[in-house]
Design a protein around this motif. Structure first.
Motif, PDB file in Angstrom:
ATOM      1  N   ASP A 169       2.280   1.749  -3.395  1.00  0.00           N
ATOM      2  CA  ASP A 169       1.256   2.307  -4.294  1.00  0.00           C
ATOM      3  C   ASP A 169       1.109   3.812  -4.088  1.00  0.00           C
ATOM      4  O   ASP A 169       0.897   4.562  -5.048  1.00  0.00           O
ATOM      5  N   LYS A 170       1.242   4.252  -2.839  1.00  0.00           N
ATOM      6  CA  LYS A 170       1.158   5.689  -2.564  1.00  0.00           C
ATOM      7  C   LYS A 170       2.328   6.423  -3.199  1.00  0.00           C
ATOM      8  O   LYS A 170       2.163   7.487  -3.803  1.00  0.00           O
ATOM      9  N   ILE A 177      -2.593   5.480  -5.700  1.00  0.00           N
ATOM     10  CA  ILE A 177      -3.731   5.836  -4.850  1.00  0.00           C
ATOM     11  C   ILE A 177      -3.458   7.220  -4.269  1.00  0.00           C
ATOM     12  O   ILE A 177      -2.310   7.650  -4.168  1.00  0.00           O
ATOM     13  N   SER A 178      -4.510   7.909  -3.851  1.00  0.00           N
ATOM     14  CA  SER A 178      -4.371   9.249  -3.290  1.00  0.00           C
ATOM     15  C   SER A 178      -3.944   9.157  -1.827  1.00  0.00           C
ATOM     16  O   SER A 178      -4.124   8.118  -1.183  1.00  0.00           O
ATOM     17  N   ALA A 198      -5.399  10.433   0.684  1.00  0.00           N
ATOM     18  CA  ALA A 198      -6.588  10.173   1.506  1.00  0.00           C
ATOM     19  C   ALA A 198      -6.924   8.682   1.510  1.00  0.00           C
ATOM     20  O   ALA A 198      -7.257   8.103   2.549  1.00  0.00           O
ATOM     21  N   GLN A 199      -6.857   8.059   0.313  1.00  0.00           N
ATOM     22  CA  GLN A 199      -7.122   6.619   0.237  1.00  0.00           C
ATOM     23  C   GLN A 199      -6.089   5.836   1.042  1.00  0.00           C
ATOM     24  O   GLN A 199      -6.427   4.869   1.730  1.00  0.00           O
ATOM     25  N   PHE A 200      -4.834   6.273   0.935  1.00  0.00           N
ATOM     26  CA  PHE A 200      -3.775   5.603   1.691  1.00  0.00           C
ATOM     27  C   PHE A 200      -4.051   5.684   3.193  1.00  0.00           C
ATOM     28  O   PHE A 200      -3.914   4.686   3.918  1.00  0.00           O
ATOM     29  N   LEU A 225       0.832  -1.202   0.000  1.00  0.00           N
ATOM     30  CA  LEU A 225       0.000   0.000   0.000  1.00  0.00           C
ATOM     31  C   LEU A 225       0.868   1.255   0.000  1.00  0.00           C
ATOM     32  O   LEU A 225       0.588   2.228  -0.714  1.00  0.00           O
ATOM     33  N   GLU A 246      -6.897   6.070   4.796  1.00  0.00           N
ATOM     34  CA  GLU A 246      -8.051   5.263   5.204  1.00  0.00           C
ATOM     35  C   GLU A 246      -7.727   3.771   5.190  1.00  0.00           C
ATOM     36  O   GLU A 246      -8.032   3.039   6.131  1.00  0.00           O
ATOM     37  N   LEU A 247      -7.088   3.316   4.082  1.00  0.00           N
ATOM     38  CA  LEU A 247      -6.777   1.891   3.962  1.00  0.00           C
ATOM     39  C   LEU A 247      -5.707   1.461   4.969  1.00  0.00           C
ATOM     40  O   LEU A 247      -5.811   0.383   5.565  1.00  0.00           O
ATOM     41  N   SER A 248      -4.678   2.307   5.153  1.00  0.00           N
ATOM     42  CA  SER A 248      -3.606   1.942   6.086  1.00  0.00           C
ATOM     43  C   SER A 248      -4.129   1.881   7.513  1.00  0.00           C
ATOM     44  O   SER A 248      -3.702   1.047   8.312  1.00  0.00           O
TER      45      SER A 248
END
Length: 491
Positions: free
Chosen positions: A411-412, A417-418, A420-422, A408, A424-426
């Motif tokens: 990917d950041k 991924i944005s 913000a997505q990072f 993840l 939330e997912l992390s």
């Protein structure tokens, strides 16, 4: 007489087109061409070209810069020529030191062609000072930006040190993540094992040196000898949370961006993140180490504590009993009597007498209570097969979650991924990992306790681990001719 000019070039980062570290960057080469042409136009003779590649403008240890200063003091040339004043230095203090003080004394003229700085021109001093001030602001802003970025990485659980802690190595596929270095990790485990057995920190260092184990600094440098284990080195390893999978960073800081020296910070400002990497030391071992550490028991002349250290109490005054020696025979005596307090007559007991009493009482309890349900519940037998299966399943899940977090983050970095997505997912992955780690620690502690008791029950030699597991405290009273020993068991 023709003036001699010293050309100075500097670049703080390597050029993208640079093929290897030995090759000069294109920017340095361009500076040389520009400055050489300017010197020729002015009719100056070029004394020497001084070049520092990959050095910051605030770095006062630049080798070519310092050589140029030494040659200037020796009056080997009359002019210092740079592209800009910031190539010479970004520090206002250095501008004042050389351009406004030492260079005039040495008869040196300073010229930078892009920002039109020339110490030979009247009224140019203010321009030099303004340039110096702007460069000073630049350094301060850059330092603040770097510090903020490092703090952000620390809070996210990434290791930012230059060298991995002893027992670990940096993950080549994910900078900031630690992997276990099994060779050094085994030494760390041995240090904790010896300490729990009662071996003092000085003695542990001596054992490692006698066995030819390279110290952490020697190990990182690839050396086998030359730097040795010391008391402080062993102490740091025994107190470092990195070995249970946590990172505690930000313990030191530079007082200013100019300072090369670090100072300690308050514990409140430390950045602590849990479960960032695989642990070397399990939680039961860590907690027992902490308990022994805070007891501050004194090592014996052999480098070992008594197995009973920290558990002995004087029944007469309630004071702790410490270890003493009589012709190399170990015994306990009341600390209050030792320090001359009149409330106690001086309770003493030989360790050999104490060991005999503990063994006899425990064997009697073992015969009487070992098969009873409450003792079995307090000290259970080895974990059943389903517990081992659960441990393996949790360990596999924990490994998968760590891999997912690593991917993840990659990917950041690659902007797949944005932010913000990072975030939330992390957060979700870390919550799952923390829950998994907690359950794993509980099962490991259960298995460890069961295993320890099973090996401790049918024993012949009293060890420190066994005493900590089985005995709460021991009170010694009575008279010298008739000692009363009262043992308070943990069951």
């Amino acid at each position: 007489m023709t003036n001699k000019a010293a050309i100075y070039c500097r670049l703080s980062e390597e050029d993208k087109n640079k093929q290897d570290r030995q090759q000069e960057s294109n920017s340095i080469r361009n500076q040389k061409i520009m400055l050489t042409a300017y010197a020729m136009e002015q009719g100056w003779e070029i004394y020497q070209i001084y070049s520092d590649d990959d050095f910051k403008g605030s770095d006062r240890s630049r080798p070519a810069f310092n050589q140029m200063i030494a040659d200037a003091q020796a009056r080997k040339f009359q002019i210092v020529l740079c592209k800009t004043q910031s190539r010479f230095t970004r520090e206002l203090e250095v501008v004042e030191q050389y351009l406004h003080h030492l260079f005039p004394e040495w008869g040196i003229r300073f010229v930078s062609i892009v920002d039109h700085i020339d110490t030979a021109l009247d009224g140019n001093k203010k321009a030099r000072q303004i340039n110096g001030l702007v460069n000073e602001w630049y350094l301060e802003d850059m330092s603040a930006s770097i510090k903020a970025a490092l703090h952000s990485r620390m809070k996210e659980g990434w290791f930012i040190g230059a060298t991995a802690p002893y027992g670990y190595r940096k993950d080549p596929d994910c900078h900031g993540h630690l992997l276990i270095d099994e060779h050094a990790a085994q030494v760390v485990r041995d240090i904790y094992r010896l300490y729990i057995q009662g071996v003092g920190r000085t003695r542990i260092a001596r054992i490692l040196n006698e066995n030819g184990v390279p110290s952490p600094s020697a190990y990182h440098a690839g050396k086998q000898t030359g730097v040795y284990w010391k008391y402080d080195t062993v102490s740091r390893i025994l107190q470092n949370e990195v070995y249970i999978g946590n990172l505690v960073q930000g313990k030191t800081c530079h007082p200013t961006y100019k300072s090369k020296h670090s100072i300690p910070t308050s514990p409140q400002s430390w950045i602590r993140t849990e479960h960032t990497h695989d642990p070397i030391i399990d939680m039961p071992t860590w907690e027992l180490t902490r308990q022994l550490w805070h007891e501050k028991t004194r090592p014996s002349y052999t480098g070992q504590n008594s197995p009973f250290s920290g558990t002995m109490i004087c029944a007469e005054c309630g004071g702790h009993m410490g270890v003493a020696y009589n012709h190399h025979q170990r015994y306990f005596r009341c600390n209050n009597a030792k320090y001359g307090k009149t409330c106690c007559k001086g309770m003493t007991i030989f360790q050999s007498t104490l060991e005999k009493a503990v063994l006899e009482e425990f064997r009697g309890l073992e015969k009487q209570y070992l098969e009873q349900a409450y003792l079995s519940a307090r000290y259970p037998r080895p974990c059943p097969k389903d517990t081992h299966d659960s441990l393996r399943s949790l360990q596999k899940k924990q490994s998968e979650l760590k891999t997912a977090l690593k991917n993840l983050y990659l990917d950041k970095l690659k902007e797949r991924i944005s932010p913000a997505q990072f975030g939330e997912l992390s957060k979700t992955l870390r919550e799952e990992e923390n829950a998994c780690s907690l359950r794993l620690s509980q099962l490991q502690a259960k298995e460890q306790t069961s295993s320890s008791v099973q090996t401790a029950l049918p024993f012949h030699t009293i060890t420190r681990e066994w005493v900590k597991l089985m005995i709460q405290r021991i009170e010694v009273g009575g008279t010298k001719a008739d000692r009363k020993i009262t043992i308070y068991w943990n069951f």
